[in-house]
Write a protein that holds these residues in place. Sequence first.
Motif, mmCIF file in Angstrom:
data_model
loop_
_atom_site.group_PDB
_atom_site.id
_atom_site.type_symbol
_atom_site.label_atom_id
_atom_site.label_comp_id
_atom_site.label_asym_id
_atom_site.label_seq_id
_atom_site.Cartn_x
_atom_site.Cartn_y
_atom_site.Cartn_z
ATOM 1 N N ASN A 23 16.675 -10.985 0.708
ATOM 2 C CA ASN A 23 17.451 -12.220 0.760
ATOM 3 C C ASN A 23 18.532 -12.112 -0.316
ATOM 4 O O ASN A 23 18.266 -12.296 -1.493
ATOM 5 C CB ASN A 23 16.495 -13.401 0.498
ATOM 6 N N GLY A 24 19.735 -11.756 0.087
ATOM 7 C CA GLY A 24 20.802 -11.510 -0.890
ATOM 8 C C GLY A 24 20.417 -10.330 -1.764
ATOM 9 O O GLY A 24 20.172 -9.229 -1.258
ATOM 10 N N ASN A 25 20.301 -10.560 -3.071
ATOM 11 C CA ASN A 25 19.897 -9.482 -3.991
ATOM 12 C C ASN A 25 18.421 -9.521 -4.337
ATOM 13 O O ASN A 25 17.974 -8.836 -5.257
ATOM 14 C CB ASN A 25 20.738 -9.569 -5.264
ATOM 15 N N LYS A 26 17.690 -10.360 -3.604
ATOM 16 C CA LYS A 26 16.258 -10.522 -3.887
ATOM 17 C C LYS A 26 15.448 -9.733 -2.854
ATOM 18 O O LYS A 26 15.710 -9.837 -1.661
ATOM 19 C CB LYS A 26 15.970 -12.022 -3.779
ATOM 20 N N VAL A 27 14.481 -8.939 -3.329
ATOM 21 C CA VAL A 27 13.643 -8.149 -2.417
ATOM 22 C C VAL A 27 12.216 -8.674 -2.498
ATOM 23 O O VAL A 27 11.628 -8.736 -3.587
ATOM 24 C CB VAL A 27 13.683 -6.650 -2.790
ATOM 25 N N ILE A 28 11.674 -9.059 -1.349
ATOM 26 C CA ILE A 28 10.321 -9.631 -1.322
ATOM 27 C C ILE A 28 9.389 -8.596 -0.690
ATOM 28 O O ILE A 28 9.619 -8.137 0.431
ATOM 29 C CB ILE A 28 10.313 -10.943 -0.508
ATOM 30 N N MET A 29 8.357 -8.215 -1.451
ATOM 31 C CA MET A 29 7.422 -7.197 -0.958
ATOM 32 C C MET A 29 6.368 -7.836 -0.055
ATOM 33 O O MET A 29 6.089 -9.030 -0.156
ATOM 34 C CB MET A 29 6.704 -6.497 -2.108
ATOM 35 N N GLU A 30 5.783 -6.951 0.735
ATOM 36 C CA GLU A 30 4.736 -7.373 1.669
ATOM 37 C C GLU A 30 3.586 -8.077 0.949
ATOM 38 O O GLU A 30 3.281 -7.727 -0.203
ATOM 39 C CB GLU A 30 4.187 -6.119 2.350
ATOM 40 N N ASP A 31 2.979 -9.026 1.587
ATOM 41 C CA ASP A 31 1.810 -9.757 1.074
ATOM 42 C C ASP A 31 2.131 -10.570 -0.177
ATOM 43 O O ASP A 31 1.234 -10.892 -0.950
ATOM 44 C CB ASP A 31 0.639 -8.809 0.726
ATOM 45 N N GLY A 32 3.400 -10.840 -0.433
ATOM 46 C CA GLY A 32 3.782 -11.626 -1.608
ATOM 47 C C GLY A 32 3.387 -10.951 -2.914
ATOM 48 O O GLY A 32 3.265 -11.610 -3.944
ATOM 49 N N LYS A 61 10.326 2.398 -1.754
ATOM 50 C CA LYS A 61 9.684 3.294 -0.774
ATOM 51 C C LYS A 61 8.929 4.410 -1.524
ATOM 52 O O LYS A 61 7.760 4.688 -1.221
ATOM 53 C CB LYS A 61 10.769 3.886 0.125
ATOM 54 N N ASN A 62 9.598 5.005 -2.519
ATOM 55 C CA ASN A 62 8.940 6.081 -3.296
ATOM 56 C C ASN A 62 7.682 5.579 -4.005
ATOM 57 O O ASN A 62 6.749 6.344 -4.251
ATOM 58 C CB ASN A 62 9.897 6.638 -4.355
ATOM 59 N N CYS A 63 7.683 4.285 -4.356
ATOM 60 C CA CYS A 63 6.524 3.709 -5.070
ATOM 61 C C CYS A 63 5.412 3.311 -4.099
ATOM 62 O O CYS A 63 4.336 2.891 -4.540
ATOM 63 C CB CYS A 63 6.949 2.453 -5.829
ATOM 64 N N GLY A 64 5.697 3.363 -2.817
ATOM 65 C CA GLY A 64 4.684 2.969 -1.820
ATOM 66 C C GLY A 64 4.617 1.460 -1.617
ATOM 67 O O GLY A 64 3.620 0.945 -1.099
ATOM 68 N N TYR A 65 5.675 0.733 -2.051
ATOM 69 C CA TYR A 65 5.708 -0.719 -1.831
ATOM 70 C C TYR A 65 6.382 -0.986 -0.491
ATOM 71 O O TYR A 65 7.447 -0.438 -0.206
ATOM 72 C CB TYR A 65 6.517 -1.445 -2.918
ATOM 73 N N LYS A 66 5.787 -1.871 0.289
ATOM 74 C CA LYS A 66 6.395 -2.201 1.587
ATOM 75 C C LYS A 66 7.238 -3.459 1.440
ATOM 76 O O LYS A 66 6.757 -4.484 0.955
ATOM 77 C CB LYS A 66 5.314 -2.394 2.642
ATOM 78 N N VAL A 67 8.494 -3.356 1.865
ATOM 79 C CA VAL A 67 9.395 -4.500 1.738
ATOM 80 C C VAL A 67 9.210 -5.415 2.936
ATOM 81 O O VAL A 67 9.236 -4.973 4.084
ATOM 82 C CB VAL A 67 10.861 -4.001 1.643
ATOM 83 N N ASN A 68 9.007 -6.676 2.659
ATOM 84 C CA ASN A 68 8.851 -7.664 3.725
ATOM 85 C C ASN A 68 10.209 -8.196 4.153
ATOM 86 O O ASN A 68 10.533 -8.250 5.329
ATOM 87 C CB ASN A 68 7.957 -8.805 3.213
ATOM 88 N N SER A 69 11.050 -8.591 3.187
ATOM 89 C CA SER A 69 12.375 -9.106 3.529
ATOM 90 C C SER A 69 13.319 -8.988 2.347
ATOM 91 O O SER A 69 12.896 -8.828 1.199
ATOM 92 C CB SER A 69 12.269 -10.562 3.976
#
Length: 222
Positions: free
Chosen positions: A171-180, A161-169
């Motif tokens: 999955n467990g310990n994996k974080v997938i950012m918006e737009d891949g 959030k502080n970096c301005g990255y939007k999280v899409n989903s």
Amino acid sequence: MESTNIYEQEKGLAVLDYQNYPEGIQEYMAVEEAFLLKHLQGAKSLLEIGCGDGRYLEMLAPVVGEILGIDYAEYLVNVSRKRTNNLPNVDVIHGNAKDLSSLLSKTYQFATLAWNTIGNMPPEIHPDVFRGLSQWVEERIFISTYQCSDAVMQERLKLYKNCGYKVNSINGNKVIMEDGQHTAYAYPINYFQELLESNHFSMETYDLGFCGVMIVGNNQNF
Ligand SMILES: C[S@@+](CC[C@H](N)C(=O)[O-])C[C@H]1O[C@@H](n2cnc3c(N)ncnc32)[C@H](O)[C@@H]1O
């Protein structure tokens, strides 16, 4: 089209900027730096896989004989080269850690994959990365990564959030950012144990605050 590798853009620098770090990650970084400085003091040679903006190249150059940084983001290779162009014992090359045999011409005493570099690589390439490390690193590899817990996930989400990255989903310990644009992985310790042992490394672990863990692989082949 915009690059899907976040490290090919200026935006990728945000995750390398201390000002964006929540408290738990600040602690992780401070303990990681102290650990690497202590364990690499007086080292003959070091391979830094995923050298990013070159912070460790600069920090370790005074205490290590010779350092080669490798990064697959050309943008960050250029940032690292600029940062270290007055350091004669540091070199930086552009390449993918899964191809060490085509990138290197000699072995190194130690290697580092700092600040969850391992979690920035898709797991499909890990077997090639570890096979290469077992052939090209004589003594020890230092892999710093996130611990897997709900509390650490909360710190990671604050960082994105502080970096301005939007999280899409998530999955467990994996974080997938918006737009891949980026996927950040974290793995349990037994995942590394298997990878290390199948490539002739024995493993030790050290906590880096509550967020991080240093996985040390000792090469049994050399
Ligand atoms: C979170 S940053 C860490 C940077 C640096 N190690 C540090 O501690 O400041 C992860 C780095 O790994 C690089 N990277 C990811 N996958 C890679 C690969 N397959 N080969 C080489 N570098 C890679 C990225 O471009 C990025 O610079």
